[in-house]
Design a protein around this motif. Sequence first.
Motif, PDB file in Angstrom:
ATOM      1  N   ALA A  87       0.837  -1.209   0.000  1.00 48.91           N
ATOM      2  CA  ALA A  87       0.000   0.000   0.000  1.00 48.91           C
ATOM      3  C   ALA A  87       0.868   1.253   0.000  1.00 48.91           C
ATOM      4  O   ALA A  87       1.942   1.288   0.586  1.00 48.91           O
ATOM      5  CB  ALA A  87      -0.919  -0.012   1.215  1.00 48.91           C
ATOM      6  N   SER A  88       0.362   2.293  -0.654  1.00 49.40           N
ATOM      7  CA  SER A  88       1.053   3.582  -0.672  1.00 49.40           C
ATOM      8  C   SER A  88       0.614   4.404   0.535  1.00 49.40           C
ATOM      9  O   SER A  88      -0.347   4.064   1.236  1.00 49.40           O
ATOM     10  CB  SER A  88       0.699   4.346  -1.947  1.00 49.40           C
ATOM     11  OG  SER A  88      -0.687   4.701  -1.924  1.00 49.40           O
ATOM     12  N   GLU A  89       1.310   5.490   0.762  1.00 45.46           N
ATOM     13  CA  GLU A  89       0.936   6.400   1.858  1.00 45.46           C
ATOM     14  C   GLU A  89      -0.493   6.905   1.664  1.00 45.46           C
ATOM     15  O   GLU A  89      -1.255   7.028   2.623  1.00 45.46           O
ATOM     16  CB  GLU A  89       1.929   7.568   1.888  1.00 45.46           C
ATOM     17  CG  GLU A  89       1.777   8.476   3.092  1.00 45.46           C
ATOM     18  CD  GLU A  89       2.837   9.581   3.131  1.00 45.46           C
ATOM     19  OE1 GLU A  89       2.482  10.694   3.552  1.00 45.46           O
ATOM     20  OE2 GLU A  89       3.983   9.322   2.736  1.00 45.46           O
ATOM     21  N   GLU A  90      -0.867   7.194   0.409  1.00 43.28           N
ATOM     22  CA  GLU A  90      -2.222   7.694   0.127  1.00 43.28           C
ATOM     23  C   GLU A  90      -3.282   6.633   0.429  1.00 43.28           C
ATOM     24  O   GLU A  90      -4.372   6.948   0.922  1.00 43.28           O
ATOM     25  CB  GLU A  90      -2.333   8.150  -1.332  1.00 43.28           C
ATOM     26  CG  GLU A  90      -1.564   9.415  -1.642  1.00 43.28           C
ATOM     27  CD  GLU A  90      -1.974  10.592  -0.761  1.00 43.28           C
ATOM     28  OE1 GLU A  90      -3.183  10.855  -0.647  1.00 43.28           O
ATOM     29  OE2 GLU A  90      -1.088  11.240  -0.173  1.00 43.28           O
ATOM     30  N   GLN A  91      -2.983   5.360   0.129  1.00 45.78           N
ATOM     31  CA  GLN A  91      -3.931   4.287   0.442  1.00 45.78           C
ATOM     32  C   GLN A  91      -4.104   4.129   1.954  1.00 45.78           C
ATOM     33  O   GLN A  91      -5.204   3.885   2.433  1.00 45.78           O
ATOM     34  CB  GLN A  91      -3.451   2.967  -0.163  1.00 45.78           C
ATOM     35  CG  GLN A  91      -3.705   2.836  -1.650  1.00 45.78           C
ATOM     36  CD  GLN A  91      -3.095   1.566  -2.204  1.00 45.78           C
ATOM     37  OE1 GLN A  91      -1.885   1.377  -2.169  1.00 45.78           O
ATOM     38  NE2 GLN A  91      -3.929   0.683  -2.710  1.00 45.78           N
ATOM     39  N   VAL A  92      -3.010   4.272   2.690  1.00 45.47           N
ATOM     40  CA  VAL A  92      -3.081   4.185   4.150  1.00 45.47           C
ATOM     41  C   VAL A  92      -3.950   5.312   4.699  1.00 45.47           C
ATOM     42  O   VAL A  92      -4.789   5.100   5.577  1.00 45.47           O
ATOM     43  CB  VAL A  92      -1.663   4.236   4.776  1.00 45.47           C
ATOM     44  CG1 VAL A  92      -1.737   4.323   6.296  1.00 45.47           C
ATOM     45  CG2 VAL A  92      -0.860   3.008   4.362  1.00 45.47           C
ATOM     46  N   LYS A  93      -3.779   6.509   4.165  1.00 43.49           N
ATOM     47  CA  LYS A  93      -4.606   7.648   4.595  1.00 43.49           C
ATOM     48  C   LYS A  93      -6.081   7.391   4.288  1.00 43.49           C
ATOM     49  O   LYS A  93      -6.963   7.664   5.112  1.00 43.49           O
ATOM     50  CB  LYS A  93      -4.136   8.930   3.898  1.00 43.49           C
ATOM     51  CG  LYS A  93      -2.826   9.470   4.446  1.00 43.49           C
ATOM     52  CD  LYS A  93      -2.249  10.578   3.586  1.00 43.49           C
ATOM     53  CE  LYS A  93      -3.019  11.867   3.669  1.00 43.49           C
ATOM     54  NZ  LYS A  93      -2.317  12.968   2.967  1.00 43.49           N
ATOM     55  N   ALA A  94      -6.348   6.827   3.097  1.00 41.45           N
ATOM     56  CA  ALA A  94      -7.733   6.522   2.712  1.00 41.45           C
ATOM     57  C   ALA A  94      -8.333   5.486   3.654  1.00 41.45           C
ATOM     58  O   ALA A  94      -9.493   5.619   4.083  1.00 41.45           O
ATOM     59  CB  ALA A  94      -7.781   6.018   1.271  1.00 41.45           C
ATOM     60  N   ALA A  95      -7.553   4.453   3.985  1.00 41.56           N
ATOM     61  CA  ALA A  95      -8.029   3.412   4.902  1.00 41.56           C
ATOM     62  C   ALA A  95      -8.361   4.012   6.262  1.00 41.56           C
ATOM     63  O   ALA A  95      -9.400   3.704   6.863  1.00 41.56           O
ATOM     64  CB  ALA A  95      -6.964   2.322   5.051  1.00 41.56           C
ATOM     65  N   PHE A  96      -7.478   4.872   6.759  1.00 38.14           N
ATOM     66  CA  PHE A  96      -7.687   5.533   8.053  1.00 38.14           C
ATOM     67  C   PHE A  96      -8.993   6.332   8.039  1.00 38.14           C
ATOM     68  O   PHE A  96      -9.800   6.255   8.971  1.00 38.14           O
ATOM     69  CB  PHE A  96      -6.494   6.474   8.316  1.00 38.14           C
ATOM     70  CG  PHE A  96      -6.468   7.092   9.688  1.00 38.14           C
ATOM     71  CD1 PHE A  96      -5.659   6.574  10.683  1.00 38.14           C
ATOM     72  CD2 PHE A  96      -7.242   8.215   9.982  1.00 38.14           C
ATOM     73  CE1 PHE A  96      -5.621   7.148  11.945  1.00 38.14           C
ATOM     74  CE2 PHE A  96      -7.226   8.794  11.236  1.00 38.14           C
ATOM     75  CZ  PHE A  96      -6.410   8.256  12.225  1.00 38.14           C
TER      76      PHE A  96
END
Length: 214
Positions: A121-130
């Motif tokens: 996962a990218s940083e942006e995907q992690v932010k989206a998940a959060f």
Amino acid sequence: SSAAAADQVKALYKLFVEADCTMVEVNPLADARDGTLLAADAKVGFDDNAGFRQKAIFSQRDTTQEDPRDVAAEEWDLNYIGLDGSIGCMVNGAGLAMATMDIIQMHGGSPANFLDVGGSASEEQVKAAFKIITADPSVKCLLVNIFGGIMKCDVIAAGIVGAVRDIGLTMPLVVRLEGTNVEKGKEILAASGFNITAADDLDDAAIKAVAAIQ
């Protein structure tokens, strides 16, 4: 007749293969008085991975009939299933996600979701998940459990800090990191200045998450 039944089976098999189905179930299959066979009811499921090949079928999808959290997660290529508990889970790897849910329950809590951010996962995907998890009003605490192999702990940490900076931290956040770049990840969390509870292992993380909402 047996010939009609054979034709039905062949047609169902053709449908299953050509439409990339995961399931074709006819129940009941009615035998009409004139000898014809009727599919009185049926369920058909399609492989999501074949959407690019089955555009005519997938164009009929009605996302208003689905959980909006699931739809949002799919847009970010996240494996998400909404549940009815109070502890949100962000984990990498399906097996670890299931183990995390089990250990939360073992310590008296209840998981609010299954969310596997995947191995890369990218940083942006992690932010989206959060954001998807914390937007759920039933979530009272967020537990992040990452075992970094391909997924690097510093990328997860940067995504978490970025998400908190964007939307704020309105609930307890417990983070357990282990594996690739773990020290760098812990440094990013510690330097953020946000109230993030660090956990040493999965047991410790689950205990802290349950305690945070009691």
